[in-house]
Write a protein that holds these residues in place. Structure first.
Motif, PDB file in Angstrom:
ATOM      1  N   GLU A  93     -60.265 -12.302 -25.268  1.00  0.00           N
ATOM      2  CA  GLU A  93     -59.765 -11.049 -26.426  1.00  0.00           C
ATOM      3  C   GLU A  93     -58.424 -10.492 -26.189  1.00  0.00           C
ATOM      4  OE1 GLU A  93     -60.526  -8.831 -30.075  1.00  0.00           O
ATOM      5  OE2 GLU A  93     -62.612  -9.627 -28.985  1.00  0.00           O
ATOM      6  N   ILE A  94     -57.468 -10.501 -26.863  1.00  0.00           N
ATOM      7  CA  ILE A  94     -56.718 -10.460 -26.823  1.00  0.00           C
ATOM      8  C   ILE A  94     -55.215  -9.418 -27.647  1.00  0.00           C
ATOM      9  CG2 ILE A  94     -53.733 -10.492 -26.334  1.00  0.00           C
ATOM     10  CD1 ILE A  94     -54.322 -13.399 -24.911  1.00  0.00           C
ATOM     11  N   ASP A  95     -54.872  -8.224 -28.097  1.00  0.00           N
ATOM     12  CA  ASP A  95     -55.495  -8.044 -29.314  1.00  0.00           C
ATOM     13  C   ASP A  95     -53.775  -6.583 -29.561  1.00  0.00           C
ATOM     14  OD1 ASP A  95     -58.087  -7.984 -30.356  1.00  0.00           O
ATOM     15  OD2 ASP A  95     -58.886  -6.674 -29.302  1.00  0.00           O
ATOM     16  N   ILE A  96     -53.682  -6.233 -30.563  1.00  0.00           N
ATOM     17  CA  ILE A  96     -53.030  -5.614 -31.100  1.00  0.00           C
ATOM     18  C   ILE A  96     -52.925  -5.248 -32.494  1.00  0.00           C
ATOM     19  CG2 ILE A  96     -50.432  -5.684 -32.871  1.00  0.00           C
ATOM     20  CD1 ILE A  96     -49.653  -7.464 -31.086  1.00  0.00           C
ATOM     21  N   GLU A  97     -54.030  -4.238 -32.177  1.00  0.00           N
ATOM     22  CA  GLU A  97     -54.855  -3.326 -33.316  1.00  0.00           C
ATOM     23  C   GLU A  97     -53.727  -1.777 -33.820  1.00  0.00           C
ATOM     24  OE1 GLU A  97     -58.877  -4.540 -32.693  1.00  0.00           O
ATOM     25  OE2 GLU A  97     -58.476  -2.686 -31.479  1.00  0.00           O
ATOM     26  N   PHE A  98     -53.720  -1.450 -34.944  1.00  0.00           N
ATOM     27  CA  PHE A  98     -53.211  -0.166 -35.020  1.00  0.00           C
ATOM     28  C   PHE A  98     -54.023   0.185 -36.736  1.00  0.00           C
ATOM     29  CE2 PHE A  98     -50.215  -4.001 -35.969  1.00  0.00           C
ATOM     30  CZ  PHE A  98     -48.910  -3.135 -35.548  1.00  0.00           C
ATOM     31  N   LEU A  99     -54.242   2.503 -35.723  1.00  0.00           N
ATOM     32  CA  LEU A  99     -55.564   2.512 -36.633  1.00  0.00           C
ATOM     33  C   LEU A  99     -54.604   4.231 -37.254  1.00  0.00           C
ATOM     34  CD1 LEU A  99     -56.764   3.769 -32.887  1.00  0.00           C
ATOM     35  CD2 LEU A  99     -57.418   1.546 -35.296  1.00  0.00           C
ATOM     36  N   SER A 100     -54.869   3.137 -38.787  1.00  0.00           N
ATOM     37  CA  SER A 100     -54.122   4.268 -40.024  1.00  0.00           C
ATOM     38  C   SER A 100     -54.409   5.848 -39.726  1.00  0.00           C
ATOM     39  CB  SER A 100     -54.310   3.741 -41.238  1.00  0.00           C
ATOM     40  OG  SER A 100     -55.620   3.616 -41.111  1.00  0.00           O
ATOM     41  N   SER A 101     -55.670   5.556 -39.316  1.00  0.00           N
ATOM     42  CA  SER A 101     -55.653   7.255 -39.114  1.00  0.00           C
ATOM     43  C   SER A 101     -54.731   7.902 -37.548  1.00  0.00           C
ATOM     44  CB  SER A 101     -57.438   8.002 -39.100  1.00  0.00           C
ATOM     45  OG  SER A 101     -57.424   7.229 -39.866  1.00  0.00           O
ATOM     46  N   GLU A 102     -54.025   6.877 -36.835  1.00  0.00           N
ATOM     47  CA  GLU A 102     -52.955   8.022 -36.107  1.00  0.00           C
ATOM     48  C   GLU A 102     -51.898   8.422 -36.765  1.00  0.00           C
ATOM     49  OE1 GLU A 102     -55.348   6.637 -31.969  1.00  0.00           O
ATOM     50  OE2 GLU A 102     -53.971   4.916 -32.939  1.00  0.00           O
ATOM     51  N   PHE A 103     -51.747   7.744 -37.988  1.00  0.00           N
ATOM     52  CA  PHE A 103     -49.847   8.028 -37.859  1.00  0.00           C
ATOM     53  C   PHE A 103     -49.981   9.098 -37.886  1.00  0.00           C
ATOM     54  CE2 PHE A 103     -50.361   2.733 -39.233  1.00  0.00           C
ATOM     55  CZ  PHE A 103     -49.934   2.964 -37.965  1.00  0.00           C
ATOM     56  N   ASP A 104     -48.832   9.767 -38.345  1.00  0.00           N
ATOM     57  CA  ASP A 104     -49.055  11.540 -38.233  1.00  0.00           C
ATOM     58  C   ASP A 104     -46.675  11.716 -38.467  1.00  0.00           C
ATOM     59  OD1 ASP A 104     -47.984  14.277 -38.714  1.00  0.00           O
ATOM     60  OD2 ASP A 104     -49.076  14.820 -36.576  1.00  0.00           O
ATOM     61  N   ARG A 105     -46.589  11.709 -39.759  1.00  0.00           N
ATOM     62  CA  ARG A 105     -45.768  11.185 -40.734  1.00  0.00           C
ATOM     63  C   ARG A 105     -44.536  12.969 -39.985  1.00  0.00           C
ATOM     64  NH1 ARG A 105     -47.415   8.730 -44.373  1.00  0.00           N
ATOM     65  NH2 ARG A 105     -46.663   6.258 -44.094  1.00  0.00           N
ATOM     66  N   SER A 106     -45.548  13.596 -40.023  1.00  0.00           N
ATOM     67  CA  SER A 106     -44.752  14.802 -39.707  1.00  0.00           C
ATOM     68  C   SER A 106     -44.039  15.456 -38.331  1.00  0.00           C
ATOM     69  CB  SER A 106     -45.670  16.092 -39.652  1.00  0.00           C
ATOM     70  OG  SER A 106     -46.885  16.158 -38.594  1.00  0.00           O
ATOM     71  N   ASN A 107     -44.952  14.145 -37.372  1.00  0.00           N
ATOM     72  CA  ASN A 107     -44.328  14.190 -35.715  1.00  0.00           C
ATOM     73  C   ASN A 107     -43.562  13.051 -35.892  1.00  0.00           C
ATOM     74  OD1 ASN A 107     -46.830  13.428 -35.294  1.00  0.00           O
ATOM     75  ND2 ASN A 107     -47.022  14.601 -34.292  1.00  0.00           N
ATOM     76  N   SER A 108     -43.690  12.377 -36.634  1.00  0.00           N
ATOM     77  CA  SER A 108     -43.245  10.968 -36.194  1.00  0.00           C
ATOM     78  C   SER A 108     -43.514  10.307 -34.909  1.00  0.00           C
ATOM     79  CB  SER A 108     -41.908  10.527 -35.782  1.00  0.00           C
ATOM     80  OG  SER A 108     -40.623  11.359 -37.025  1.00  0.00           O
ATOM     81  N   THR A 109     -45.382  10.151 -35.378  1.00  0.00           N
ATOM     82  CA  THR A 109     -46.025   9.209 -34.812  1.00  0.00           C
ATOM     83  C   THR A 109     -46.736   7.808 -34.945  1.00  0.00           C
ATOM     84  OG1 THR A 109     -46.345  11.025 -33.295  1.00  0.00           O
ATOM     85  CG2 THR A 109     -47.939  10.129 -32.625  1.00  0.00           C
ATOM     86  N   PHE A 110     -45.907   7.160 -34.342  1.00  0.00           N
ATOM     87  CA  PHE A 110     -47.438   5.628 -35.010  1.00  0.00           C
ATOM     88  C   PHE A 110     -47.449   4.874 -33.675  1.00  0.00           C
ATOM     89  CE2 PHE A 110     -43.868   7.460 -37.921  1.00  0.00           C
ATOM     90  CZ  PHE A 110     -44.337   7.451 -38.615  1.00  0.00           C
ATOM     91  N   PRO A 111     -48.267   4.530 -33.600  1.00  0.00           N
ATOM     92  CA  PRO A 111     -48.854   4.033 -32.560  1.00  0.00           C
ATOM     93  C   PRO A 111     -49.554   3.109 -31.858  1.00  0.00           C
ATOM     94  CG  PRO A 111     -51.006   6.023 -32.400  1.00  0.00           C
ATOM     95  CD  PRO A 111     -49.078   6.199 -33.515  1.00  0.00           C
TER      96      PRO A 111
END
Length: 372
Positions: free
Chosen positions: A172-190
């Motif tokens: 399996e090859i994955d690209i995954e976004f966890l919306s709880s990890e996003f933080d606009r206050s410090n522009s963190t978008f993993p």
């Protein structure tokens, strides 16, 4: 390291003994890898313009699954889902929100919100399960290739949005976004890049404890607009991109060794270590397109290729794949998809077929050739 003139072809290249009119791209579609300037050619394509393509059976849509994509319907218990909640994947949570005008590629769909394929995670728990969404290709013959998706990720915390290639839980090859990890206050978008493998299975399916996991911080907010996310699955490695910029490269035993299918998924199971959630309001991730240029594992496609590819060195025989061009599809151009599956006819109406090749295909022999 390879010289810049290297040319790798991963598909049959014998000439056919018949007369067949040449067209552009009859020998495939190519990429060049940034790390070693190696050229790879893929023989088959599947281009899915979800802004205009209805895959769920709405008014004017083709038969269910007729465009190679099928919304999935299945349940996973909390034990199988590995979270406090189970998951109920439903057809109703996969929604085609299409623009009728085929010359318009962005904007609001008739349902409101961004046009494209909506994957919805519900906020109301039903029988201990979170309502989730998944759409997958109906065939699992996608081997080495470059796979690209235009995605606008939900901004509602508590879900996992995924674009992935899949054969089984250890291939399996994955690209995954966890919306709880996003933080606009410090522009963190993993974004999480993963190879699920035997090693991750032995680690309790936690790939973060292996060498086949990367958490990369994106230079943009993936919830504000569509961006292209890309997987290049090569025989010896996997490369991940965002908007044509290389994010990570992985090799070793985690690289899959079989063909598989493509999947688009949006889910939550309340697992505090991954998806978190469930979301407090219904959450939608929207996919505008998937473009797959690949080597099929089907023997019939190998034979077809041997017939149509008369001279891979001829001008126009191999077409370079544009980097991040959301509105460009080979299937919309004349004579650039010979003997391919497309959903467009000459002026853009939808079909889904491979054109039959001459009888000479039966006597053409296929082989695997490298280093031409």
């Amino acid at each position: 390291m390879m010289a810049s003139t290297s040319f790798r072809i991963l598909t049959p290249l014998l000439l056919a003994f018949c007369d067949l009119a040449l067209a552009d791209c009859e020998c495939g579609y190519s990429i060049t890898t940034p790390s070693d300037d190696g050229r790879y050619v893929f023989t088959d394509l599947l281009e899915s313009d979800f802004v205009h393509l209805d895959i769920v059976g709405g008014a004017g849509a083709k038969a269910y699954g007729g465009y190679e994509w099928t919304p999935q319907a299945f349940n996973m218990s909390s034990e199988v889902a590995r979270g406090p909640y189970g998951q109920a994947f439903t057809v109703q949570n996969v929604i085609s929100n299409n623009i009728i005008d085929e010359q318009v590629y962005n904007g609001t769909g008739p349902r409101g919100g961004d046009a494209g394929l909506e994957l919805v995670v519900g906020s109301e728990i039903e029988n201990g399960m979170v309502p989730c969404a998944d759409a997958s290709t109906t065939d699992a013959h996608y081997f080495h290739g470059t796979f690209r998706a235009g995605i606008k990720v939900t901004d509602v915390p508590g879900t996992c949005s995924a674009f992935f290639w899949y054969m089984n839980d250890t291939q399996e090859i994955d690209i995954e976004f966890l919306s709880s990890e996003f933080d606009r206050s410090n522009s963190t978008f993993p974004v999480n890049l993963v190879l699920q493998s035997e090693e991750s299975k032995n680690n309790g399916f936690d790939a973060s404890g292996t060498g086949d996991f990367r958490k990369i911080h994106l230079p943009f907010d993936p919830t504000e607009d569509f961006h292209e996310y890309r997987i290049d699955f090569l025989p010896d490695r996997v490369l991940f991109y965002a908007d044509a910029q290389l994010l990570a490269e992985m090799n070793g035993t985690g690289v899959p060794s079989t063909p598989g299918n493509l999947q688009l998924s949006h889910w939550s199971n309340g697992n505090a270590g991954w998806s978190q959630g469930p979301p407090k309001t219904d959450a939608a991730t929207v996919v505008s397109y998937v473009k797959a240029y690949f080597n099929s594992s089907l023997a019939s496609r190998h034979s077809d290729y041997a017939v149509r590819c008369k001279d891979p060195s001829a001008p126009g025989a191999v077409c370079p794949i544009p980097d991040r061009s959301p509105t460009f599809f080979f299937g919309n151009a004349p004579d650039m998809t010979p003997n391919q599956t497309t959903y467009h006819e000459n002026i853009g109406r939808r079909t889904g077929r491979w054109r039959q090749l001459p009888l000479a295909a039966a006597i053409a022999t296929s082989t695997w050739v490298a280093g031409l």
